[in-house]
Each structure stands twice: as C-alpha cells, then as structure tokens.
Write an enzyme that holds these catalytic residues in place. Structure first.
Site, short mmCIF file in Angstrom:
data_model
loop_
_atom_site.label_atom_id
_atom_site.label_comp_id
_atom_site.label_asym_id
_atom_site.label_seq_id
_atom_site.Cartn_x
_atom_site.Cartn_y
_atom_site.Cartn_z
N GLY A 1 -25.54 -33.59 57.00
CA GLY A 1 -26.76 -33.17 56.31
C GLY A 1 -26.79 -33.72 54.91
N CYS A 2 -27.47 -33.01 54.03
CA CYS A 2 -27.62 -33.44 52.63
C CYS A 2 -26.25 -33.72 52.02
CB CYS A 2 -28.33 -32.35 51.83
SG CYS A 2 -28.39 -32.67 50.07
N PHE A 3 -26.04 -34.93 51.55
CA PHE A 3 -24.70 -35.32 51.11
C PHE A 3 -24.24 -34.64 49.83
CE2 PHE A 3 -26.52 -39.83 49.93
CZ PHE A 3 -27.32 -39.30 48.92
N TRP A 4 -25.14 -34.06 49.06
CA TRP A 4 -24.73 -33.38 47.83
C TRP A 4 -23.80 -32.21 48.14
CZ3 TRP A 4 -30.43 -32.61 46.03
CH2 TRP A 4 -30.98 -33.83 45.64
N CYS B 1 -28.50 -27.34 48.44
CA CYS B 1 -29.40 -28.47 48.54
C CYS B 1 -30.87 -28.06 48.57
CB CYS B 1 -29.11 -29.31 49.80
SG CYS B 1 -27.56 -30.19 49.70
#
Length: 160
Positions: free
Chosen positions: A14-17, A159
């Site tokens: 998912g969102c890499f952050w 995120c």
C-alpha cells in the site's frame, strides 16, 4: 559490522509512507528507501505511477543486518501492517500501485515468503484469501526526495 550480514529486501503493502515508517521501527533495519518496482516504465515519477499505467508498485527497499533481524521477522512486520487479501487496494487507496507484493532477491527469500504466505492463509487470520504476489526482485527506482521518510518530515502517522 561485516558487510556479509547486510541483506536486501523489498516489499509493497500500500502507501509506501506507512510501510517505510513501520520498517524503520525494526531493530536491525539499517536503511529504508521508498520507490517503485515491478513495472515496465523506466525511471517513473510519482505522478506517472499514480496513473496506474506504469505497472509499478509503491515499495520500500531496505537493507537489514541479518545478524540482528531475520527475514522471517521482516515478513511478520509486512503481514501485520496491511491487508493482504485486497487486490490492488489498501484502505481507500486503489490501483495496482498499492498491491501487496514481496520481491525476493534469492531462493531462500522466495521459499520463506511462500511458506509464510501459506501458513498465514491456513491460519484463517484473514477472512479472505491472501492475494499477495511473490515475485523476483526487479529494478528499484527511488521515489522523489519529498516521499523519503515522509512521516518524519510531516509529523503524520497515517497515510489517510
């Protein structure tokens, strides 16, 4: 620290952050970078990846000290921090760039990833079947600098 204990791993969840933040908390993880892998576009930008036309996933590439943390422990962090049963989606984020994927660098990583996926599926921890891809590591393209350590830069913790 002898360099032969430093190993690479790469995960998309998912969102890499958030994925980067979670791996940065693991003792033995020496370095993390967010970027793109698994697609057909060379040197993609975030804007291009967001079109869902590059084939790339948002990923975290990491170096870890195998004398401190095992690949199995990294897999545990991976599985615990996203829903591996949703195809091309994590929470409100939709598109193949958010797919659940393990990129392996050698046969041992491949075997451990497949074994952990199979065991988790059998455990019925998740309602649905696990759709996580397990594929040979491809070229990693580092994301733009403003994405690196995003939560640390912004003070965000999620995120969405």
């Amino acid at each position: 620290m002898p360099d032969n204990k430093l190993k690479k791993a790469m995960f998309g969840a998912g969102c890499f952050w958030g994925v980067q933040y979670n791996f940065d908390q693991v003792k033995g993880v020496v370095e993390t970078e967010v970027g793109y892998a698994g697609g057909h576009t060379e040197n993609p930008t975030y804007k291009e990846v967001c079109t869902d036309k590059t084939g790339h996933a948002e990923v975290v590439h990491l170096l870890y000290d195998s004398g401190i943390v095992s690949y199995e422990e990294l897999l545990k962090v991976f599985w615990e921090n996203h829903d591996p049963t949703t195809l091309n989606r994590q929470g409100p984020d939709r598109g193949s760039q958010y797919r659940s994927v393990i990129f392996y660098y050698d046969d041992e990583q491949k075997e451990l990833a497949e074994k952990s996926k199979e065991e988790l599926d059998k455990s019925k921890k998740f309602m649905g079947q696990i759709v996580t891809e397990i594929v040979k590591a491809t070229q990693f393209y580092k994301a733009e600098e403003y994405h690196q350590k995003y939560f640390e830069k912004t003070g965000q913790k999620v995120c969405h």
